[in-house]
Design an enzyme around this catalytic site. Structure first.
Site, PDB file in Angstrom:
ATOM      1  N   GLY A   1      48.196 -26.687 106.340  1.00 39.59           N
ATOM      2  CA  GLY A   1      47.175 -27.556 105.538  1.00 39.59           C
ATOM      3  C   GLY A   1      47.562 -28.215 104.154  1.00 39.59           C
ATOM      4  O   GLY A   1      48.292 -27.443 103.566  1.00 39.59           O
TER       5      GLY A   1
ATOM      6  N   GLN B   1      46.444 -30.886  95.782  1.00 39.66           N
ATOM      7  CA  GLN B   1      47.693 -30.554  95.531  1.00 39.66           C
ATOM      8  C   GLN B   1      48.999 -31.597  95.185  1.00 39.66           C
ATOM      9  O   GLN B   1      49.840 -31.192  94.871  1.00 39.66           O
ATOM     10  CB  GLN B   1      48.134 -29.595  96.783  1.00 39.66           C
ATOM     11  CG  GLN B   1      47.161 -28.273  97.236  1.00 39.66           C
ATOM     12  CD  GLN B   1      47.524 -27.892  98.308  1.00 39.66           C
ATOM     13  OE1 GLN B   1      46.872 -28.031  99.401  1.00 39.66           O
ATOM     14  NE2 GLN B   1      48.484 -26.875  98.251  1.00 39.66           N
TER      15      GLN B   1
ATOM     16  N   HIS C   1      40.320 -26.069  97.365  1.00 40.10           N
ATOM     17  CA  HIS C   1      41.270 -26.949  96.745  1.00 40.10           C
ATOM     18  C   HIS C   1      40.504 -28.299  96.011  1.00 40.10           C
ATOM     19  O   HIS C   1      40.874 -28.644  94.977  1.00 40.10           O
ATOM     20  CB  HIS C   1      42.500 -27.572  97.531  1.00 40.10           C
ATOM     21  CG  HIS C   1      43.626 -26.755  97.546  1.00 40.10           C
ATOM     22  ND1 HIS C   1      44.279 -25.903  96.465  1.00 40.10           N
ATOM     23  CD2 HIS C   1      44.192 -26.015  98.831  1.00 40.10           C
ATOM     24  CE1 HIS C   1      45.210 -25.335  97.039  1.00 40.10           C
ATOM     25  NE2 HIS C   1      45.035 -25.223  98.300  1.00 40.10           N
TER      26      HIS C   1
HETATM   27  C1  QAP Z   1      46.147 -22.822 103.866  1.00 41.93           C
HETATM   28  O1  QAP Z   1      48.687 -22.968 103.455  1.00 41.93           O
HETATM   29  C2  QAP Z   1      46.279 -21.519 104.595  1.00 41.93           C
HETATM   30  O2  QAP Z   1      54.105 -19.485 100.209  1.00 41.93           O
HETATM   31  C3  QAP Z   1      47.725 -23.545 104.035  1.00 41.93           C
HETATM   32  O3  QAP Z   1      56.542 -20.233 100.550  1.00 41.93           O
HETATM   33  C4  QAP Z   1      47.486 -20.748 104.667  1.00 41.93           C
HETATM   34  O4  QAP Z   1      50.344 -24.106 104.750  1.00 41.93           O
HETATM   35  C5  QAP Z   1      44.955 -21.319 105.297  1.00 41.93           C
HETATM   36  C6  QAP Z   1      53.548 -21.962 102.782  1.00 41.93           C
HETATM   37  C7  QAP Z   1      47.258 -19.571 105.537  1.00 41.93           C
HETATM   38  C8  QAP Z   1      45.056 -20.181 106.006  1.00 41.93           C
HETATM   39  C9  QAP Z   1      46.100 -19.181 106.003  1.00 41.93           C
HETATM   40  C10 QAP Z   1      53.205 -21.023 101.813  1.00 41.93           C
HETATM   41  C11 QAP Z   1      54.754 -22.325 103.005  1.00 41.93           C
HETATM   42  C12 QAP Z   1      52.382 -22.743 103.379  1.00 41.93           C
HETATM   43  C13 QAP Z   1      54.371 -20.401 101.144  1.00 41.93           C
HETATM   44  C14 QAP Z   1      49.907 -23.308 104.007  1.00 41.93           C
HETATM   45  C15 QAP Z   1      55.554 -20.767 101.378  1.00 41.93           C
HETATM   46  C16 QAP Z   1      55.605 -21.810 102.130  1.00 41.93           C
HETATM   47  C17 QAP Z   1      51.141 -22.428 103.282  1.00 41.93           C
HETATM   48 CO    CO Z   2      46.227 -24.098  99.470  1.00 40.29          CO
END
Ligand code: QAP
Ligand code: CO
Length: 177
Positions: free
Chosen positions: A46, A51, A137
């Site tokens: 997402g 962002q 966000h």
């Molecule tokens: C939001 O987040 C989300 O720390 C989207 O090192 C996440 O795509 C909603 C990401 C989980 C619900 C559950 C994070 C990639 C990606 C990191 C993401 C990273 C590399 C996060």
């Molecule tokens: Co986020």
């Protein structure tokens, strides 16, 4: 296409409240394509426009295994929430940190798609969590805001250090064991 730069916590620009989109046009669709490209490259599930420093109410999501279910939400509104569920969340703006966050278990959301057509979606599971995370966000809110100030400050200090010194710190000062 273009990979966009992702702002990182504690960047103040992430606190901007996004405003409604009034015109869904080809320029916007080009930007949406860049947001998908940026999200898939990260890789993430997402990405909110906030962002990537675009403070309009727009977000992209794909929670599918094969990155073949792109969802675009313009001016999203949650019209119904039910139940409570805890999920481990992360965020492309808070890289390397994952915490359990409480959200509504099922939601109904109304939005416009990339053609400006209204749609309504009722969902649960990871998609429901992700929609709530991304709408936060757009309101200038981050998942770390749900943590204790102590935890949030620890994360902030670690990310500030990484921002200052670079992402790797492998040099040893003491004896190698
Ligand atoms: C939001 O987040 C989300 O720390 C989207 O090192 C996440 O795509 C909603 C990401 C989980 C619900 C559950 C994070 C990639 C990606 C990191 C993401 C990273 C590399 C996060
Ligand atoms: Co986020």
């Amino acid at each position: 296409m273009t990979i966009l730069d992702i702002l990182r916590f504690p960047d103040k620009r992430l606190r901007t409240k996004a405003t409604d989109i009034t015109d869904v046009n080809d320029d916007l669709r080009i930007f949406i394509a860049s947001m998908f490209e940026t999200m898939y490259a990260a890789p993430g599930i997402g990405l909110a426009a906030s962002q990537v420093n675009f403070h309009k109410r727009l977000m992209v999501i794909d929670v599918s295994e094969n990155n073949d279910e792109p969802l675009c939400f313009i001016n999203p509104i949650i019209t119904h929430k039910e139940g409570v569920e805890v999920t481990q969340e992360g965020c492309l703006s808070v890289p390397g940190f994952y915490e359990d966050i409480e959200r509504a278990e099922t939601i109904t959301v109304k939005a416009l798609d990339k053609n400006g057509e209204p749609f309504e979606l009722s969902t649960g599971d990871l998609l429901a969590v992700c929609i709530q995370h991304e709408i936060d966000h757009l309101d200038g809110k981050l998942f770390v805001d749900y943590l204790s100030p102590l935890k949030r400050n620890r994360i902030r200090k670690k990310l500030e250090r990484i921002e200052k010194d670079g992402p790797v710190q492998t040099s040893q000062t003491g004896p190698t064991l």
